[in-house]
Design a protein around this motif. Structure first.
Motif, mmCIF file in Angstrom:
data_model
loop_
_atom_site.group_PDB
_atom_site.id
_atom_site.type_symbol
_atom_site.label_atom_id
_atom_site.label_comp_id
_atom_site.label_asym_id
_atom_site.label_seq_id
_atom_site.Cartn_x
_atom_site.Cartn_y
_atom_site.Cartn_z
ATOM 1 N N THR A 199 19.486 -27.361 -33.084
ATOM 2 C CA THR A 199 18.284 -28.077 -33.526
ATOM 3 C C THR A 199 18.204 -29.438 -32.845
ATOM 4 O OG1 THR A 199 19.489 -29.099 -35.329
ATOM 5 C CG2 THR A 199 18.389 -27.020 -35.815
ATOM 6 N N LYS A 200 17.027 -30.049 -32.988
ATOM 7 C CA LYS A 200 16.807 -31.360 -32.392
ATOM 8 C C LYS A 200 17.803 -32.382 -32.931
ATOM 9 C CE LYS A 200 12.417 -33.049 -30.656
ATOM 10 N NZ LYS A 200 11.031 -33.374 -30.996
ATOM 11 N N GLU A 201 18.006 -32.280 -34.231
ATOM 12 C CA GLU A 201 18.895 -33.259 -34.864
ATOM 13 C C GLU A 201 20.314 -33.175 -34.318
ATOM 14 O OE1 GLU A 201 18.466 -32.324 -38.933
ATOM 15 O OE2 GLU A 201 16.366 -32.984 -38.931
ATOM 16 N N GLN A 202 20.748 -31.933 -34.118
ATOM 17 C CA GLN A 202 22.103 -31.753 -33.598
ATOM 18 C C GLN A 202 22.256 -32.371 -32.203
ATOM 19 O OE1 GLN A 202 22.378 -27.522 -34.255
ATOM 20 N NE2 GLN A 202 24.332 -27.815 -35.314
ATOM 21 N N ILE A 250 20.561 -34.833 -30.939
ATOM 22 C CA ILE A 250 20.598 -36.289 -31.103
ATOM 23 C C ILE A 250 21.961 -36.734 -31.607
ATOM 24 C CG2 ILE A 250 19.630 -38.246 -32.382
ATOM 25 C CD1 ILE A 250 16.949 -36.698 -32.361
ATOM 26 N N LEU A 251 22.531 -35.927 -32.462
ATOM 27 C CA LEU A 251 23.829 -36.273 -33.046
ATOM 28 C C LEU A 251 24.947 -36.227 -32.008
ATOM 29 C CD1 LEU A 251 24.701 -36.931 -35.997
ATOM 30 C CD2 LEU A 251 25.599 -34.601 -36.068
ATOM 31 N N TYR A 252 24.893 -35.147 -31.180
ATOM 32 C CA TYR A 252 26.031 -34.927 -30.272
ATOM 33 C C TYR A 252 25.936 -35.648 -28.929
ATOM 34 C CZ TYR A 252 27.955 -31.421 -33.383
ATOM 35 O OH TYR A 252 28.511 -30.795 -34.452
ATOM 36 N N SER A 253 24.692 -35.963 -28.490
ATOM 37 C CA SER A 253 24.584 -36.501 -27.128
ATOM 38 C C SER A 253 25.376 -37.794 -26.891
ATOM 39 C CB SER A 253 23.117 -36.675 -26.744
ATOM 40 O OG SER A 253 22.495 -37.534 -27.661
#
Lengths: 448, 187
Positions: free
Chosen positions: B2-5, B7-10
Motif C-alpha cells: 500500500t501507499k502507506e507502507q 512511505i513507511l519503508y522508503s
C-alpha cells in the motif's frame, strides 16, 4: 598505473575465455571422433553424440586442470629450468641487485623479483611469474657484459613492467591453454588416422549428416592450435610497446633502453640454446635474430611474430620528447607515419607530463638514431668493427663480474694469492693446498 | 504494497543505501591511505639505509683525504639533522641538504686517484648512488599515491565521508629545485 593494470587484466580474461571456448570445442570434437572409431554400432544416435561430446569436454577440462595445477605450483621454476638459469648468489653482483631493487620500487612492487642468470654471451633477458609477489627476472651474462648501468636499468625496467602489467601471468595461462589444445588435437588427429584404417569396413557410413559432423570435427582439430596461437599473438606485440613505454616512465630515460636494445640487436652471438617454447618471453626474440637481420618481413612472419621489429622500437624510444605515455604515443605516430594510437586512450587520458632525466653519472652514449645507421653499416662490413667498438676497459671489468656470478653459482671458492693472482677453486680442493703458478707460493684452501 | 507502507519503508531503504555507500567509500579511502603509508615506509627504509652507509663512507674517505675536513664535517652535520626530523616537509628539506653534501664529497673524491681506485670506496659509491636512486623512485611512487589519495579525499561526494571520519591531508615529498630542472636532451 592502476588503471592500466586493471585494463590489461580484463583483456587477458577475455582472450583466455575465448581460448577456453576453443579448448572445450576441441574437447567435444575429440570425444565425438574417438566415439566414432571406437563403437562398432553403425547407427549413432544424437543422444550418443551429445554424450560423447560431453565426455570429450570432460577430458579437455581434466587435461587443462592438471596442466594448470602444474603451472601454478611450479610454472616459474620450470620455465627457469628450461632456460638453464642459475639463481643469482647473494652479493655476487651488487649493480644488478641494486638496479632490480630500484626498478621494483619505481613500479611500486611489494617486493623485488628474484634474479636469475643464464650463462651465454648473447645479451638478453626475460621475466616470469604469476603474481608480482612471486616473480623472477632472468638475465644472461652477455647482457651484464655488454650493457652499462643505465642500459641495464632500461632492460630491467622493461621486464618489471611485464610483471606489473601481468603479461607474465597471461603468458603462463595462455601457455597452458595452447598446450592443452595442442595435446588434445594431436591425439584426436592420431586417432582419426589410426581409426580410419580400422573403419574401412564401415565405408557405408550411416548418413550424410554424420560425415559432415566428422569433417567439422577434424577441421576444428587441425585449426584450433593455429587459432589459439593467433589469439595469443594478437596482443603480445602491443604489450611489448606498452612495456617499453612503462620502462621509460620508470627510468625517465628513454636512451638507456634504446641503446640497450641496439646492443642486443647487434650482438654477434645467436642464442641457439634458447628454448623454443619460452623464447617469446625475451626482451628481443632470441630465435628471431636471423629473420630480423635479413629484414624479411613477410605477411606471415608478422602475424606470428611476438615482438615488434626492434629497429622500430629503438627509433620510437630515441624520438621521445618526454618520459610519459603521451610522449611515447606521439613518437610512435611519428615513426609509423600513422595517426593510430599504440597505447589505449584510457592510458593517455590525464597523464601528467614527465621530463626526461639524464642520469648524473652519465657515461658516453652514442646518439641512438645515428647508431641505428651505424649498426646497419656494421652488419654489412662484418665482425671486426663491432669487436673494436665494444672491447674497452669497462667491458673487461663487466665481463669478469658476470663470469664471477657463474663461478659463485657453481660453488667455486674465491681465493687471492699474496701476489695478486685471483683463483677460483672447485669444491673438491677443499682442505688441500695449491701452488700459485706466478709466485710459487702455497695457498691453503680452507674447509669452510 | 500500500501507499502507506511505501512511505513507511522508503526512508529505511534510503538509510541502508547510504550506509552501504559510506562503507564502500570509507574502504576505498583506507586502501589509498595505506598505499600512501606503504610508499612512505619505502622512502623511510631507503633514507635510513643512506644514514647507515654514511659513517662508513666518511671513514674510508678520511684515510685518503684527511685535509678535506670541512666537506666531511658538512656531511656528518647534514646527516645528524636529517636523522632528528620527523615530519614530511622538513625531512624533505634536510634530506635534500644531505644529498647536496654527499654530492660535493664525491666531487672532492675525484681529485684523489688512490681513493677512486679503492675497492671499498667504489662499493660504497655504488651503494650510495643506488640508494639515492631508490629514494628518487620511491618519491615518485609516494607522490603518485599521495595525489591519488588527496584527490579522492577532496572530491565530492567522497569528501563527506573523509571529513566525517577525519582523514588527514598528506604532504608531497618535494624534490630539490635543482634536481627538478634536469637538462633537456636534444637529438
Amino acid at each position: 598505473m592502476w588503471q592500466q593494470i586493471a585494463l590489461n587484466k580484463r583483456n587477458s580474461c577475455i582472450l583466455l575465455t575465448i581460448m577456453l571456448l576453443v579448448l572445450l570445442s576441441v574437447g567435444a570434437s575429440f570425444g565425438i571422433l574417438t566415439s566414432y572409431f571406437l563403437c562398432i554400432d553403425d547407427n549413432v544416435s544424437i543422444v550418443q553424440i551429445i554424450h560423447s561430446a560431453q565426455n570429450g569436454i570432460l577430458i579437455a577440462l581434466i587435461v587443462w586442470i592438471i596442466l594448470f595445477l602444474v603451472a601454478v605450483t611450479n610454472g616459474k621454476n620450470a620455465i627457469l629450468a628450461l632456460n638453464q638459469a642459475y639463481k643469482l648468489p647473494k652479493e655476487s653482483h651488487r649493480i644488478l641487485e641494486n638496479v632490480v631493487e630500484e626498478m621494483s620500487i619505481a613500479a611500486g612492487m611489494p617486493k623485488p623479483p628474484e634474479i636469475y642468470v643464464i650463462d651465454t654471451p648473447m645479451p638478453n633477458a626475460f621475466a616470469t611469474g604469476l603474481t608480482p609477489k612471486n616473480s623472477a627476472i632472468a638475465v644472461t651474462t652477455g647482457l651484464l657484459t655488454e650493457l652499462n648501468r643505465d642500459e641495464l636499468q632500461g632492460v630491467i625496467a622493461h621486464e618489471i613492467a611485464h610483471i606489473v602489467n601481468r603479461d607474465t601471468m597471461y603468458m603462463i595461462y595462455a601457455g597452458i591453454m595452447i598446450g592443452s589444445i595442442v595435446l588434445l588435437s594431436d591425439y584426436g588427429i592420431r586417432y582419426f588416422r589410426h581409426g580410419s584404417f580400422k573403419s574401412t569396413r564401415r565405408s557405408s557410413m550411416s548418413g550424410k549428416s554424420d560425415i559432415i559432423l566428422l569433417v567439422i570435427c577434424i577441421v576444428l582439430m587441425i585449426l584450433a592450435p593455429v587459432l589459439a596461437q593467433i589469439l595469443y599473438f594478437s596482443i603480445s606485440q602491443k604489450r611489448e610497446y606498452l612495456a617499453d613505454a612503462c620502462a621509460v616512465q620508470y627510468t625517465r630515460y628513454p636512451q638507456g633502453l634504446a641503446t640497450a636494445l641496439m646492443k642486443i640487436y647487434n650482438s654477434l652471438y645467436v642464442f641457439r640454446d634458447a628454448d623454443k617454447i619460452t623464447s617469446a618471453m625475451y626482451i628481443v626474440h632470441p630465435l628471431d635474430y636471423e629473420i630480423q637481420h635479413k629484414n624479411t618481413y613477410s605477411m606471415f612472419g608478422n602475424l606470428f611474430s611476438t615482438h615488434p621489429p626492434t629497429e622500430k622500437r629503438i627509433e620510437i624510444l630515441s624520438k621521445m620528447a618526454g618520459a610519459d605515455f603521451n610522449a611515447y604515443n606521439e613518437a610512435f605516430k611519428k615513426v609509423s607515419h600513422s595517426r593510430k594510437n599504440i597505447l589505449k586512450r584510457e592510458f593517455l587520458h590525464g597523464v601528467q607530463p614527465l621530463e626526461i632525466v639524464t642520469p648524473k653519472h652519465k657515461e658516453t652514449i652514442i646518439n641512438p638514431t645515428n647508431a641505428v645507421f651505424a649498426a646497419g653499416m656494421m652488419l654489412t662490413t662484418g665482425k671486426q668493427i663491432q669487436k673494436e667498438k665494444i672491447i674497452d676497459e669497462d667491458f673487461k671489468i663487466r665481463k669478469r663480474q658476470a663470469e664471477n656470478i657463474i663461478w659463485k653459482a657453481n660453488d667455486y671458492i674465491f681465493k687471492e694469492c699474496s701476489c695478486g693472482t685471483k683463483f677460483k677453486i672447485p669444491q673438491e680442493y677443499k682442505g688441500q693446498q695449491i701452488k700459485c703458478p706466478h709466485c710459487n707460493s702455497i695457498i691453503n684452501v680452507e674447509n669452510s | 504494497m500500500t501507499k502507506e507502507q511505501i512511505i513507511l519503508y522508503s526512508p529505511l531503504i534510503l538509510l541502508i543505501l547510504i550506509f552501504f555507500w559510506t562503507v564502500i567509500v570509507y574502504n576505498g579511502l583506507v586502501v589509498l591511505k595505506n598505499q600512501v603509508k606503504n610508499a612512505w615506509a619505502q622512502i623511510d627504509v631507503q633514507l635510513k639505509r643512506r644514514h647507515d652507509l654514511i659513517p662508513n663512507l666518511v671513514e674510508t674517505v678520511k684515510g685518503y683525504a684527511s685535509h678535506e675536513a670541512q666537506t666531511l664535517e658538512n656531511v656528518i652535520k647534514a646527516r645528524q639533522t636529517a636523522i632528528n626530523i620527523d615530519n614530511v616537509k622538513d625531512k624533505a628539506v634536510a634530506e635534500n641538504a644531505l644529498s647536496g653534501a654527499l654530492k660535493s664529497l664525491f666531487a672532492v673524491a675525484e681529485n684523489y686517484p688512490e681513493l677512486k681506485a679503492n675497492e671499498n670506496f667504489l662499493q660504497l659509491q655504488e651503494e650510495l648512488t643506488s640508494t639515492e636512486n631508490k629514494i628518487g623512485y620511491a618519491r615518485q611512487f609516494y607522490n603518485d599515491a599521495v595525489l591519488n589519495y588527496n584527490n579522492k579525499k577532496e572530491m565530492f561526494p567522497s569528501n563527506i565521508v573523509a571529513t566525517i571520519f577525519n582523514f588527514e591531508h598528506r604532504d608531497f615529498f618535494e624534490a630539490d629545485v635543482s634536481e627538478k630542472t634536469a637538462p633537456q636532451v636534444k637529438f
